[in-house]
Motif scaffolding. Structure first.
Motif, short mmCIF file in Angstrom:
data_model
loop_
_atom_site.label_atom_id
_atom_site.label_comp_id
_atom_site.label_asym_id
_atom_site.label_seq_id
_atom_site.Cartn_x
_atom_site.Cartn_y
_atom_site.Cartn_z
N ARG A 80 56.02 -8.37 49.08
CA ARG A 80 56.73 -7.14 48.74
C ARG A 80 56.49 -6.74 47.28
NH1 ARG A 80 59.54 -10.14 52.29
NH2 ARG A 80 60.71 -9.12 53.97
N PRO A 81 56.68 -5.48 46.96
CA PRO A 81 56.62 -5.07 45.55
C PRO A 81 57.69 -5.81 44.75
CG PRO A 81 56.52 -3.15 46.99
CD PRO A 81 56.86 -4.32 47.86
N ARG A 82 57.36 -6.18 43.53
CA ARG A 82 58.28 -6.95 42.70
C ARG A 82 59.01 -6.05 41.70
NH1 ARG A 82 53.76 -10.77 40.38
NH2 ARG A 82 52.76 -8.72 40.44
N GLY A 83 60.10 -6.58 41.17
CA GLY A 83 60.82 -5.88 40.12
C GLY A 83 61.84 -4.88 40.63
N ALA A 84 62.58 -4.29 39.66
CA ALA A 84 63.63 -3.33 40.01
C ALA A 84 63.03 -2.05 40.59
CB ALA A 84 64.45 -3.00 38.76
N ALA A 85 63.79 -1.41 41.48
CA ALA A 85 63.33 -0.18 42.11
C ALA A 85 64.53 0.72 42.37
CB ALA A 85 62.59 -0.50 43.41
N VAL A 86 64.97 1.42 41.34
CA VAL A 86 66.14 2.29 41.42
C VAL A 86 65.71 3.72 41.16
CG1 VAL A 86 68.44 2.77 40.52
CG2 VAL A 86 67.61 0.40 40.63
N PHE A 87 66.00 4.61 42.09
CA PHE A 87 65.56 6.00 41.96
C PHE A 87 66.10 6.64 40.68
CE2 PHE A 87 66.37 10.53 42.50
CZ PHE A 87 65.10 10.99 42.82
N GLU A 88 67.38 6.43 40.40
CA GLU A 88 67.99 7.07 39.23
C GLU A 88 67.34 6.63 37.92
OE1 GLU A 88 70.56 7.38 42.65
OE2 GLU A 88 69.58 5.66 41.71
N VAL A 89 66.79 5.43 37.91
CA VAL A 89 66.11 4.93 36.72
C VAL A 89 64.69 5.47 36.63
CG1 VAL A 89 65.29 2.87 35.52
CG2 VAL A 89 67.53 2.86 36.63
N ILE A 90 63.96 5.39 37.74
CA ILE A 90 62.56 5.80 37.75
C ILE A 90 62.42 7.31 37.52
CG2 ILE A 90 60.45 5.90 39.15
CD1 ILE A 90 61.39 3.34 40.53
N CYS A 91 63.33 8.08 38.10
CA CYS A 91 63.24 9.54 38.00
C CYS A 91 64.27 10.13 37.03
CB CYS A 91 63.41 10.15 39.39
SG CYS A 91 62.02 9.86 40.51
N ALA A 92 64.74 9.33 36.11
CA ALA A 92 65.77 9.80 35.17
C ALA A 92 65.31 10.99 34.34
CB ALA A 92 66.19 8.64 34.26
#
Length: 233
Positions: A80-92
């Motif tokens: 699986r892809p590693r690390g955090a994956a939060v929409f609000e963070v990535i697209c802030a």
């Protein structure tokens, strides 16, 4: 009596040799996989293997999708892809617009153990793709991670130019893992164990174990038959 003991010893030696060959074959089979980009959907805090390809999937605004380059036997054991994956963070820093959607993408180029010879995987990256409402995942990916490379069957071969060559080729393991690779393996094992617990399944015995039991049973029966034949002779 001596002849009977020698016969039993020969049978046991045959048994051990068969098991050794069996285990070696099972390990070799387990070490074989395919090097490719896997495609994932984010469901809450969990990655799930996508049921569509990126060229046909049409994500919604606010979705998180991921790509992972690795050597895997199939979708069940894919990394699986590693690390955090939060929409609000990535697209802030990417505001919404009418007629467009935002898709958070996680691109994990994998480890050195999975990399083709003489290539080094780039660092993992995230990106927020803002694309038309009807855009596919492939179009969203192309807007933030060019160049993409596909084969004649539309299989995704490279993201951001990585890897430079190859596409879904069959490979065999055997390289010495690095500390980073070992950490990734531990993370993958933990994720797989958590997924199995969530599904209520712990998995069955390995092929090597089942076949090994069968070999023990067959050769054990042969030993008993031979001993009885010599005793009745």
């Amino acid at each position: 009596m001596i002849r009977r003991a020698l016969a039993v010893r020969r049978t046991l030696a045959l048994l051990l040799a068969a098991l050794t060959l069996l285990v070696g074959a099972a390990q070799a089979a387990q070490a074989t996989g395919y090097r490719y980009w896997s495609f994932w959907d984010r469901d809450g805090d969990t990655w799930t293997y996508a049921t569509q390809g990126p060229s046909t999937a049409r994500p919604s605004d606010g979705d998180v999708q991921g790509f992972r380059f690795a050597v895997s036997e199939d979708s069940k054991d894919a990394a699986r892809p590693r690390g955090a994956a939060v929409f609000e963070v990535i697209c802030a820093r990417t505001p919404a617009r009418n007629g467009e959607k935002r898709v958070a993408l996680v691109i994990d180029f994998g480890t050195t153990a999975d990399a083709p010879s003489d290539e080094t995987p780039p660092a993992r990256r995230t990106a927020c793709a803002r694309v038309p409402d009807d855009a596919t995942t492939a179009e969203a990916l192309a807007s933030v991670a060019k160049p993409l490379r596909y084969d004649t069957n539309a299989l995704l071969c490279a993201i951001a130019g990585y890897p430079e060559r190859g596409c879904g080729e069959q490979v065999s393991g055997g390289g010495k893992p690095t500390a980073t690779d070992e950490q990734a393996a531990r993370e993958q094992a933990a994720e797989k164990e958590a997924a199995e617990k969530k599904d209520g399944s712990q998995g069955g015995p390995s092929l090597g174990l089942v076949a090994g039991i069968a070999v023990v049973a067959v050769l054990g029966a042969a030993a008993v038959w031979q001993a009885r034949r010599r005793r009745n002779a």
